[in-house]
Design an enzyme around this catalytic site. Sequence first.
Site, PDB file in Angstrom:
ATOM      1  N   SER A 117     -16.838 -20.154  -5.048  1.00 50.47           N
ATOM      2  CA  SER A 117     -18.142 -19.621  -4.626  1.00 50.47           C
ATOM      3  C   SER A 117     -18.110 -18.110  -4.826  1.00 50.47           C
ATOM      4  O   SER A 117     -17.020 -17.514  -4.905  1.00 50.47           O
ATOM      5  CB  SER A 117     -18.344 -19.922  -3.143  1.00 50.47           C
ATOM      6  OG  SER A 117     -19.465 -19.206  -2.638  1.00 50.47           O
ATOM      7  N   TYR A 153     -15.910 -20.633   5.486  1.00 51.26           N
ATOM      8  CA  TYR A 153     -16.292 -20.793   4.073  1.00 51.26           C
ATOM      9  C   TYR A 153     -15.552 -19.798   3.188  1.00 51.26           C
ATOM     10  O   TYR A 153     -14.924 -20.176   2.190  1.00 51.26           O
ATOM     11  CB  TYR A 153     -17.811 -20.630   3.941  1.00 51.26           C
ATOM     12  CG  TYR A 153     -18.354 -21.117   2.618  1.00 51.26           C
ATOM     13  CD1 TYR A 153     -18.327 -22.471   2.280  1.00 51.26           C
ATOM     14  CD2 TYR A 153     -18.902 -20.228   1.697  1.00 51.26           C
ATOM     15  CE1 TYR A 153     -18.829 -22.921   1.062  1.00 51.26           C
ATOM     16  CE2 TYR A 153     -19.417 -20.674   0.484  1.00 51.26           C
ATOM     17  CZ  TYR A 153     -19.372 -22.026   0.169  1.00 51.26           C
ATOM     18  OH  TYR A 153     -19.878 -22.467  -1.033  1.00 51.26           O
TER      19      TYR A 153
HETATM   20  N1  NAD Z   1     -25.394 -24.389  -3.587  1.00 47.51           N
HETATM   21  C1  NAD Z   1     -24.911 -23.171  -3.557  1.00 47.51           C
HETATM   22  O1  NAD Z   1     -25.667 -22.190  -3.415  1.00 47.51           O
HETATM   23  C2  NAD Z   1     -23.436 -22.942  -3.734  1.00 47.51           C
HETATM   24  C3  NAD Z   1     -22.989 -21.619  -3.866  1.00 47.51           C
HETATM   25  C4  NAD Z   1     -21.632 -21.408  -4.042  1.00 47.51           C
HETATM   26  C5  NAD Z   1     -20.752 -22.477  -4.112  1.00 47.51           C
HETATM   27  N2  NAD Z   1     -21.215 -23.748  -3.966  1.00 47.51           N
HETATM   28  C6  NAD Z   1     -20.246 -24.828  -4.036  1.00 47.51           C
HETATM   29  O2  NAD Z   1     -20.703 -25.817  -4.931  1.00 47.51           O
HETATM   30  C7  NAD Z   1     -20.057 -27.052  -4.612  1.00 47.51           C
HETATM   31  C8  NAD Z   1     -21.083 -28.165  -4.620  1.00 47.51           C
HETATM   32  O3  NAD Z   1     -21.925 -28.010  -3.506  1.00 47.51           O
HETATM   33  P1  NAD Z   1     -23.508 -28.162  -3.591  1.00 47.51           P
HETATM   34  O4  NAD Z   1     -24.091 -26.812  -3.472  1.00 47.51           O
HETATM   35  O5  NAD Z   1     -23.879 -29.019  -4.722  1.00 47.51           O
HETATM   36  O6  NAD Z   1     -23.784 -28.880  -2.188  1.00 47.51           O
HETATM   37  P2  NAD Z   1     -24.170 -30.395  -1.844  1.00 47.51           P
HETATM   38  O7  NAD Z   1     -24.033 -30.506  -0.364  1.00 47.51           O
HETATM   39  O8  NAD Z   1     -25.480 -30.731  -2.454  1.00 47.51           O
HETATM   40  O9  NAD Z   1     -23.054 -31.242  -2.581  1.00 47.51           O
HETATM   41  C9  NAD Z   1     -21.740 -31.375  -2.062  1.00 47.51           C
HETATM   42  C10 NAD Z   1     -21.301 -32.825  -2.196  1.00 47.51           C
HETATM   43  O10 NAD Z   1     -19.981 -32.930  -1.638  1.00 47.51           O
HETATM   44  C11 NAD Z   1     -19.915 -34.122  -0.869  1.00 47.51           C
HETATM   45  N3  NAD Z   1     -18.855 -34.032   0.143  1.00 47.51           N
HETATM   46  C12 NAD Z   1     -18.847 -33.329   1.299  1.00 47.51           C
HETATM   47  N4  NAD Z   1     -17.703 -33.543   1.960  1.00 47.51           N
HETATM   48  C13 NAD Z   1     -16.967 -34.394   1.211  1.00 47.51           C
HETATM   49  C14 NAD Z   1     -15.689 -34.979   1.367  1.00 47.51           C
HETATM   50  N5  NAD Z   1     -14.928 -34.749   2.459  1.00 47.51           N
HETATM   51  N6  NAD Z   1     -15.236 -35.804   0.398  1.00 47.51           N
HETATM   52  C15 NAD Z   1     -16.001 -36.076  -0.704  1.00 47.51           C
HETATM   53  N7  NAD Z   1     -17.228 -35.555  -0.893  1.00 47.51           N
HETATM   54  C16 NAD Z   1     -17.695 -34.720   0.053  1.00 47.51           C
HETATM   55  C17 NAD Z   1     -21.309 -34.234  -0.238  1.00 47.51           C
HETATM   56  O11 NAD Z   1     -21.591 -35.553   0.202  1.00 47.51           O
HETATM   57  C18 NAD Z   1     -22.210 -33.763  -1.381  1.00 47.51           C
HETATM   58  O12 NAD Z   1     -22.634 -34.851  -2.194  1.00 47.51           O
HETATM   59  C19 NAD Z   1     -19.379 -26.840  -3.267  1.00 47.51           C
HETATM   60  O13 NAD Z   1     -17.990 -26.638  -3.446  1.00 47.51           O
HETATM   61  C20 NAD Z   1     -20.040 -25.592  -2.746  1.00 47.51           C
HETATM   62  O14 NAD Z   1     -19.238 -24.900  -1.827  1.00 47.51           O
HETATM   63  C21 NAD Z   1     -22.531 -24.007  -3.791  1.00 47.51           C
END
Ligand code: NAD
Length: 299
Positions: free
Chosen positions: A142, A155
Amino acid sequence: MKDFEGAVTVVTGGAGGLGLALAKAAQARGSQLVIADLREDALESAEAELSAGGEVLAVRTDVSQAEDVEALAAAAVQRFGKVNLLFNNAGVFASGVSWETSAEEYNWVVGVNQLSVVHGIRSFVPRMIAQGDECHVVTVSSGAGITVNPGFCTYSMTKHAALALTESLWLDLRAQEVPNIGVTVVLPGMSRSGIMTPEKTAPPTLQDDVARRRDNSMLTSLELMMQAGVSAGLPAEELAERVFTAIEEDALYVLPAHDDEGSRAFATAIGTGRANGVNAYPPFVDALLDTLRGVPAND
Ligand SMILES: NC(=O)c1ccc[n+]([C@@H]2O[C@H](COP(=O)([O-])OP(=O)(O)OC[C@H]3O[C@@H](n4cnc5c(N)ncnc54)[C@H](O)[C@@H]3O)[C@@H](O)[C@H]2O)c1
């Protein structure tokens, strides 16, 4: 890695958000798919959607558990004979004050955001080395992997760790002269997804803890600001395309919002401050707190 036709791609957190977009991008390039997620309903609907485009294996997985990730790797190899591309993507965000956040909540976020990457590397990389064909490992860290904000204790610490571990993987592969595995770490800024609803995957014993973040007005304002940022953020499909470009170019980093000068200045000041022993946070955090004071503290 440039040719994905006939490759096998595993995406953790593949049932939604960025994970689903990465799975679609891999499929569009001719890859077979394995999607893993904690949420069974979401996994089923993602599997149904993706099955229209090719063969998909969906494996219910808790990425914080080493045995689940090992079972995922074994299932992928049993079904498709190999794995070429691994996305360590699953992750959770819940804001919190460092001394108020419970030990159980710290353990949850460390498990999902940090140990998941350990398990992914340990279960998949030896198989990729044995295969000897073109492979690539991607970790989704991130922008919070190179910055820290108030309310981000769990986080930021876990995303910093995911970044350092993935850099360690790149260094170890180079030092051990393993030629067939590329490595990329993604440091996204705000992108559209379900990230702002940690309730959906927090263990039942943590639901009250996670909800309690809304009792603190600074955290509530932060959450509202972030919800607005995520809703208006980069579409997951665009981010997925940037990630595939990085894989094709064998680039180690995909940086946060390339066009966000404020985030870039913050990350640069922190990095330079750390290297020189100077606390670079005050002006940035004061500006953030001023902004948060202007955000209504109720939802
Ligand atoms: N969306 C943003 O702005 C953003 C910014 C920086 C980083 N990220 C990172 O991107 C990645 C994807 O997240 P996203 O934004 O798509 O969010 P999201 O919540 O839409 O997707 C995350 C997925 O991970 C799954 N998950 C959660 N805990 C789990 C576990 N213990 N085992 C297996 N699956 C699990 C959830 O069910 C979900 O489908 C993450 O690592 C997040 O930290 C997102």
